[in-house]
Scaffold this active site. Structure first.
Site, PDB file in Angstrom:
ATOM      1  N   ASN A 115       0.831  -1.205   0.000  1.00 43.76           N
ATOM      2  CA  ASN A 115       0.000   0.000   0.000  1.00 43.76           C
ATOM      3  C   ASN A 115       0.858   1.244   0.000  1.00 43.76           C
ATOM      4  OD1 ASN A 115      -0.428   1.912   2.555  1.00 43.76           O
ATOM      5  ND2 ASN A 115       0.234  -0.108   3.305  1.00 43.76           N
ATOM      6  N   PHE A 119      -1.497   8.302   4.241  1.00 46.45           N
ATOM      7  CA  PHE A 119      -2.249   8.938   5.333  1.00 46.45           C
ATOM      8  C   PHE A 119      -3.497   9.663   4.828  1.00 46.45           C
ATOM      9  CE2 PHE A 119       1.752   9.656   8.261  1.00 46.45           C
ATOM     10  CZ  PHE A 119       1.820   8.291   8.466  1.00 46.45           C
ATOM     11  N   SER A 186       5.944   5.149   8.555  1.00 44.64           N
ATOM     12  CA  SER A 186       5.265   4.863   7.289  1.00 44.64           C
ATOM     13  C   SER A 186       6.187   5.232   6.129  1.00 44.64           C
ATOM     14  CB  SER A 186       3.978   5.670   7.177  1.00 44.64           C
ATOM     15  OG  SER A 186       3.536   5.648   5.838  1.00 44.64           O
ATOM     16  N   ASN A 188       5.175   5.944   3.222  1.00 45.02           N
ATOM     17  CA  ASN A 188       4.400   6.611   2.177  1.00 45.02           C
ATOM     18  C   ASN A 188       4.230   8.113   2.328  1.00 45.02           C
ATOM     19  OD1 ASN A 188       3.956   4.091   0.907  1.00 45.02           O
ATOM     20  ND2 ASN A 188       2.432   3.633   2.492  1.00 45.02           N
ATOM     21  N   THR A 189       4.867   8.687   3.339  1.00 45.00           N
ATOM     22  CA  THR A 189       4.914  10.141   3.464  1.00 45.00           C
ATOM     23  C   THR A 189       6.376  10.525   3.280  1.00 45.00           C
ATOM     24  OG1 THR A 189       2.991  10.253   4.914  1.00 45.00           O
ATOM     25  CG2 THR A 189       4.530  12.097   5.044  1.00 45.00           C
ATOM     26  N   LYS A 224       5.955   3.660  16.979  1.00 45.39           N
ATOM     27  CA  LYS A 224       5.837   2.572  15.991  1.00 45.39           C
ATOM     28  C   LYS A 224       7.026   2.620  15.042  1.00 45.39           C
ATOM     29  CE  LYS A 224       2.625   0.299  12.855  1.00 45.39           C
ATOM     30  NZ  LYS A 224       1.227   0.208  12.444  1.00 45.39           N
ATOM     31  N   ASN A 253       5.883  -1.627  11.453  1.00 53.05           N
ATOM     32  CA  ASN A 253       5.117  -1.103  10.323  1.00 53.05           C
ATOM     33  C   ASN A 253       5.414  -1.956   9.077  1.00 53.05           C
ATOM     34  OD1 ASN A 253       3.636   0.757   8.679  1.00 53.05           O
ATOM     35  ND2 ASN A 253       4.147   2.372  10.136  1.00 53.05           N
TER      36      ASN A 253
END
Ligand SMILES: Cc1cc2nc3c(=O)[nH]c(=O)nc-3n(C[C@H](O)[C@H](O)[C@H](O)COP(=O)(O)O)c2cc1C
Length: 345
Positions: A115, A119, A186, A188-189, A224, A253
């Protein structure tokens, strides 16, 4: 039942299926008798499953991982499926759309997902209001589920100002959540994972800890982490937990690694979750548990697709576990199977 539906659901785009399933789950729970039926089918009520971790009492040690209920709309429904706790978010101060679609991919041959949601969420105000509404909806004497608030920064906020985004989310959620998760892991940022470096991380966690007292009440703050950290970085993490006195770690994560994948979508950008992550996330848990001498609780997450996977995480040093991808592949029955297996141990 889920195993019968799965081949059909897996024909469609995973993000659309997510919205379809959650919408219907909400409908089912609103239907007279629906919530009780859900509890009767999937719930495992047993005092022996209760756990007290970082000062909170969990109904059972199996939780829903962050990212599934980003906007706090499924708390009671997930509780009725048997989860012992729910982690809402990641939420950011302002609403944001996330990355362009498609951004979630199934890798069935690998029992995995990739994915790059980025966010997508309705912002912290909506989440705070919904969690408050959940608490209000409880009947007298009804025990609330433990709700965690997973917090992050908006994409447009540069890393230099990231702390102020985390503060906004922290302050806004303080009265409604039971624990916090600082998400700096994450993939993805853009740039977010740089906040896992020792200096910015110490600064962020110390700042939150300084604010972590309202009329004598403080909330457990967890960090996390990514599964892609080196042992040296994990040593730093153990050190940071000690120095900032945060309550614990969530490991892990999604990973940016793409080792030994076979499915069609293996080349997609984003975070990989599910079975390919099982071993690495357990290694991270075991390493941190050992390096710290068990000094702080760890929530184990990453590739739990069976009761045995969960038992391995617990044996490695996790106090609680969370599911995401295993929940998609195995369905809600997995929660009960893990709890039953724990009762047998
Ligand atoms: C579609 C998707 C979205 C996710 N979103 C978030 C998120 O917003 N915040 C977060 O901390 N973790 C997020 N995660 C990571 C999960 O919480 C979990 O740490 C990871 O997927 C590993 O567990 P699993 O193998 O059981 O899925 C997301 C995972 C998936 C698959």
């Amino acid at each position: 039942m889920y195993q019968l539906l799965k081949p059909l659901l897996f024909q469609f785009d995973p993000e659309n299926v997510h919205y379809f399933v959650t919408r219907n789950l909400k409908r089912f729970n609103r239907f007279p008798g629906g919530a009780s039926l859900s509890k009767a089918i999937w719930g495992t009520d047993d005092k022996r499953l209760e756990r007290e971790v970082f000062g909170l009492k969990f109904k059972n040690p199996v939780g829903l991982a962050a990212g599934f209920d980003k906007n706090a709309e499924l708390i009671s429904e997930m509780g009725n499926l048997g989860f012992g706790f729910i982690e809402v978010g990641t939420v950011t101060p302002l609403p944001q759309p996330g990355n362009p679609k498609p951004r979630m991919f199934r890798l069935p041959a690998d029992a995995a997902l990739i994915n790059r949601m980025g966010f997508n969420n309705l912002g912290v105000d909506v989440a705070a209001e919904r969690i408050a509404a959940y608490r209000k909806s409880l009947k007298p004497g009804q025990q609330a589920l433990i709700v965690g608030g997973n917090i992050g920064k908006n994409k447009v906020t540069p890393n230099e100002d990231a702390v102020s985004d985390y503060i906004k989310c922290f302050d806004r959620l303080f009265d409604v959540v039971d624990y916090f998760v600082v998400n700096v892991s994450s993939p993805n940022t853009p740039g977010l994972r740089e906040l896992q470096e020792k200096e910015p991380l110490m600064n962020l966690l110390n700042t939150l800890q300084q604010r972590n007292n309202k009329d004598g009440v403080s909330r457990p703050i967890l960090l996390k982490i990514a599964p892609d950290l080196t042992n040296e970085q994990l040593n730093d993490i153990a050190d940071i937990v000690k120095q900032t006195s945060i309550a614990g770690i969530i490991a892990t994560n999604t990973t940016i690694s793409r080792e030994s994948l076979t499915s069609q979508h293996k080349g997609e950008t984003g975070g990989l979750s599910g079975k390919p992550l099982t071993k690495r996330s357990t290694e991270v848990i075991a390493y941190l548990h050992k390096a710290s001498g068990g000094a702080f609780p760890i929530i184990g997450v990453g590739g739990i697709h069976s009761a045995e996977d969960a038992m391995e995480k617990l044996a490695a040093g996790a106090s609680l576990v969370q599911l995401y991808t295993g929940f998609i592949y195995e369905g809600p029955g997995l929660i009960g199977r893990i709890n039953k297996r724990i009762l047998q141990s």
